[in-house]
Design an enzyme around this catalytic site. Structure first.
Site, short mmCIF file in Angstrom:
data_model
loop_
_atom_site.label_atom_id
_atom_site.label_comp_id
_atom_site.label_asym_id
_atom_site.label_seq_id
_atom_site.Cartn_x
_atom_site.Cartn_y
_atom_site.Cartn_z
N HIS A 137 0.99 -1.17 0.04
CA HIS A 137 -0.15 -0.20 0.10
C HIS A 137 0.90 1.23 0.11
O HIS A 137 1.87 1.38 0.71
CB HIS A 137 -0.93 0.02 1.12
N GLU A 144 -0.10 5.01 0.45
CA GLU A 144 -0.71 6.26 0.65
C GLU A 144 0.03 7.46 0.42
O GLU A 144 0.97 7.42 0.96
CB GLU A 144 -1.48 6.11 1.89
N HIS A 164 -6.58 4.35 -5.28
CA HIS A 164 -8.00 4.86 -4.58
C HIS A 164 -7.89 6.41 -4.62
O HIS A 164 -6.85 7.23 -4.65
CB HIS A 164 -7.71 4.45 -2.80
N GLU A 165 -8.86 6.95 -4.55
CA GLU A 165 -9.00 8.52 -4.58
C GLU A 165 -8.58 8.90 -5.96
O GLU A 165 -7.54 9.91 -6.05
CB GLU A 165 -8.57 9.28 -3.28
N GLU A 221 -16.00 1.37 2.43
CA GLU A 221 -15.40 1.89 3.73
C GLU A 221 -16.18 2.71 4.30
O GLU A 221 -16.30 2.88 5.55
CB GLU A 221 -14.05 2.64 3.32
C1 NOJ Z 1 -8.82 5.78 1.84
C2 NOJ Z 1 -8.99 4.38 1.06
O1 NOJ Z 1 -10.27 4.39 0.26
C3 NOJ Z 1 -8.77 3.35 1.97
O2 NOJ Z 1 -8.87 2.04 1.08
C4 NOJ Z 1 -7.42 3.52 2.82
O3 NOJ Z 1 -7.55 2.48 3.58
C5 NOJ Z 1 -7.25 4.67 3.33
N1 NOJ Z 1 -7.73 5.79 2.67
C6 NOJ Z 1 -5.83 4.90 4.02
O4 NOJ Z 1 -4.86 4.96 2.67
CA CA Z 2 -11.48 6.26 -0.46
#
Ligand code: NOJ
Ligand code: CA
Length: 679
Positions: free
Chosen positions: A381, A383, A452-453, A477
């Protein structure tokens, strides 16, 4: 003679009674039903579209406004015209269809300013059986070299005040596209996202979107009070520019998918046909997968991303999840919070995220080796919190390290505000370029991306099949967080006919503990607050309904223990030869059948909104004359998302292509079916 007088009645009629037919160039789809026309009105080039001889889009403006140069779009003369017809078929390494046929007719019209700078542009318009599309080309010319587009003048003048299914683009943090959908007349819209699904009084369904967003700004649609005309509105750089470029240049395609009813909108492949062929030299390493992960625990607050006593991404906990994946036929395990940078308020400190190095309690080498030995992919992952420069600095070295460790999939994330820390909008050209860099870097290292986003999906997966899936809508989520109360039962029945038409979504289905209560937040909750508003059978049906070549089994491993219904998640495919929508209405229900890639096996998913419903599903998609065994995971008679969501019934029966399967869906319910040849 370039310019041909249109003989199409709908175009003349759109100009008012008694109007003389205007010169127009028209492309007609191979089945003769869809038409796109380019026509000059008072010296301005316009486009229009019709289905079955009825206008869907009336003549609508085309052109650009530039910074530091006059607008381009008026006082034009046609200087060239070309026609083409193409019929090709291409394979999708991963997809809801294995093969896509692209049969279209095309017209290209070049217009030149009659005075002033005498600049030219070309509009390429195509008609397909499933819709129409056009794009701009700005040829190289001394009067138009480097440029900054401030506005695209494109309009969509709808022939009637269609009913629109929309999410807003003018609320705080809108560009993650994680809002709830609304419906209402086009004349009430303000700024909305695409895909925008529209329903006309005749039943015609139209979807406005874009394709091949490669080096341009994402497009919103701007409504005007009491008007049926929508205008393109582009996401911006910090300095206010929309698009920076130089000629030769081409815009993304503006697409209008057309269908007779909701059920025929999917599978939606118009955008795939409008993207360049695959640039992945070797796609054989790409695999569909079902995956679990250290993820839901953070969303329900039983674990943390940051280090400390509750840290989710420890070596031991990761091994436990890898064991579970291996034991249950899941091909991947996602781990969030393994790397450095999560401690404290990571949204503010995202510029310090480290994508190479793990926390002290996470042994990346050991975990990667363990995953390899177990035959499970470790999904890393990343982020970014939208601190994209920080990410780009590490991109190549991080992906090279992942590749060395056998990591073949990365989930990226862009949690941030409307604009990133540099001030560029989330769907801006700046971000479009960033995401392309990530996808291409991943391709170089043999890595697939789940974003994501994200930037919106405009069909890049044809060119870059390692662009596996993305979010870009309100996913599961939200059901963990409460506050706003999670997704309403109708949510996925809207998603299917809106967001999902753009491409795969990492929705993360499969929550079995449907009474989840988020711990430790101190926020008092009502029993219905933070939890999925679905039955368990509907959670299963989502694996078939919401296409993604990577599908998460999102719940905690312990919540799958002793659950017979988990067998469906073990069995269900994630990559398909073909997909058929059996029935559906936007916001009410949908039933989908899909054939597993390369296997004589079908899966059916049916879901409903807040109303209980009985559907009769005809199995005539099965090959004739051969018996199949259907394994059903159905809502029990007393199932109900609010009061009895777990009541799922497993049963078996023999069926053929002549069978009709009765689907009894509870409130917020669903049906999931596996079909295998009977011995
Ligand atoms: C939002 C994402 O949609 C989610 O899957 C993720 O766990 C969190 N951000 C943290 O990155
Ligand atoms: Ca999200």
């Amino acid at each position: 003679m370039f310019w041909q007088v249109a003989t199409v009645a709908w175009l003349a009629a759109s100009q008012g009674p008694g109007a003389a037919a205007a010169p127009a160039v028209v492309a007609t789809s191979p089945d003769g039903r869809n038409q796109i026309a380019l026509t000059l009105r008072d010296g301005a080039l316009h486009w229009a579209a019709a289905r079955d001889g009825r206008a869907v889009v009336l003549p609508s403006r085309l052109g650009f406004a530039f910074r530091g140069a006059p607008a381009l779009g008026d006082s034009l003369a046609v200087t060239a015209e070309q026609r083409a017809e193409r019929d090709t078929t291409f394979a999708m390494p991963l997809g809801e269809l294995a093969r896509v046929r692209d049969h279209h007719r095309e017209v290209r019209v070049t217009v030149t300013e009659r005075g002033g700078l005498r600049r030219s542009f070309t509009v390429v318009a195509r008609a397909f059986d499933d819709g129409v599309a056009f794009r701009y080309e700005l040829p190289a010319q001394p009067q138009l070299g480097a440029f900054e587009i401030t506005d695209e003048l494109t309009e969509f003048a709808l022939a009637e005040d269609m009913k629109a299914w929309w999410i807003p683009a003018d609320v705080p943090s809108p560009d993650r596209q994680e809002m709830l959908w609304s419906s209402g007349p086009v004349s009430k819209l303000r700024l909305v996202h695409t895909p925008l699904t529209l329903v006309g009084s005749s039943g015609v369904h139209a979807v406005i979107h874009e394709a091949d967003l490669d080096d341009y700004a994402g497009m919103y649609l701007q409504g005007r009070s009491e008007s049926r005309t929508l205008r393109a509105s582009l996401a911006r750089w910090k300095d206010g520019a929309a698009v920076k470029g130089s000629t030769p240049f081409r815009s993304p395609w503006r697409t209008v998918q057309l269908a007779d009813d909701a059920a025929r909108l999917a599978p939606s492949v118009l955008a795939l046909k409008l993207n360049p062929p695959s640039r992945l030299a070797d796609a054989s390493w790409l695999r569909p997968m079902k995956y679990n992960g250290i993820w839901w625990a953070m969303h329900v607050n039983t674990a943390t991303w940051g280090t400390g006593p509750q840290h989710g991404a420890t070596t031991a906990n990761t091994k436990r999840h890898l064991d579970f994946a291996a034991a249950n036929g899941l091909q991947g395990t996602l781990v969030e919070g393994w790397n450095r940078g999560w401690d404290g308020n990571w949204m503010l400190t995202g510029g310090t995220f480290d994508f190479l190095n793990a926390t002290a309690d996470f042994d990346l080498e050991a975990v990667a080796a363990y995953a390899k030995a177990k035959g499970v992919q470790f999904i890393a992952h990343n982020e970014t919190a939208t601190w994209v420069e920080n990410y780009e600095r590490q991109l190549d070295s991080a992906f090279a390290r992942y590749a060395r460790l056998g990591i073949r999939a990365v989930k990226t994330g862009y949690v941030g505000d409307t604009v990133n820390p540099l001030g560029h909008a989330h769907q801006s050209q700046y971000m479009v370029r960033h995401h392309r860099r990530v996808i291409e870097a991943a391709a170089r290292h043999g890595i697939g991306i789940v974003m994501h986003e994200p930037i919106k999906d405009t069909g890049e997966r044809r060119t870059w099949p390692n662009m596996l899936s993305r979010e870009g809508a309100r996913g599961q989520e939200f059901n963990a967080w409460g506050g706003e109360g999670g997704n309403p039962p109708e949510h996925e029945t809207i998603l299917f006919f809106t967001r999902m038409l753009a491409g795969p979504m990492d929705f993360t289905p499969g929550i079995f503990n449907l009474r989840v209560t988020r711990s430790g937040t101190g926020v008092p909750r009502t029993p219905l607050d933070a939890r999925p508003r679905t039955t368990l059978a509907k959670q299963l049906a989502l694996y078939v309904v919401l296409y993604s070549p990577v599908q998460m089994a999102a719940d905690l491993p312990e919540n799958y223990e002793g659950q017979p219904a988990f067998q469906f998640i073990r069995d269900v495919a994630a990559d398909w030869d073909t997909s058929v929508v059996l029935a559906g209405e936007i916001g009410d229900y949908v039933a989908v059948a899909r054939k597993a890639k390369g296997r004589d096996e079908w899966f059916v998913g049916a879901i409903t909104d807040e109303r209980a419903r009985a559907l009769d599903l005809r199995l005539d998609f099965l090959p004739a004359g051969r018996p199949y065994v259907a394994e059903l995971y159905a809502d029990a008679p007393d199932a109900d998302w609010a009061t009895n969501p777990e009541a799922v019934r497993r049963s078996r029966r023999e069926v053929t292509s002549r069978s009709v399967l009765p689907a009894r869906l509870a409130r917020g319910g669903g049906l999931a079916v596996r079909l295998r040849p009977a011995r």
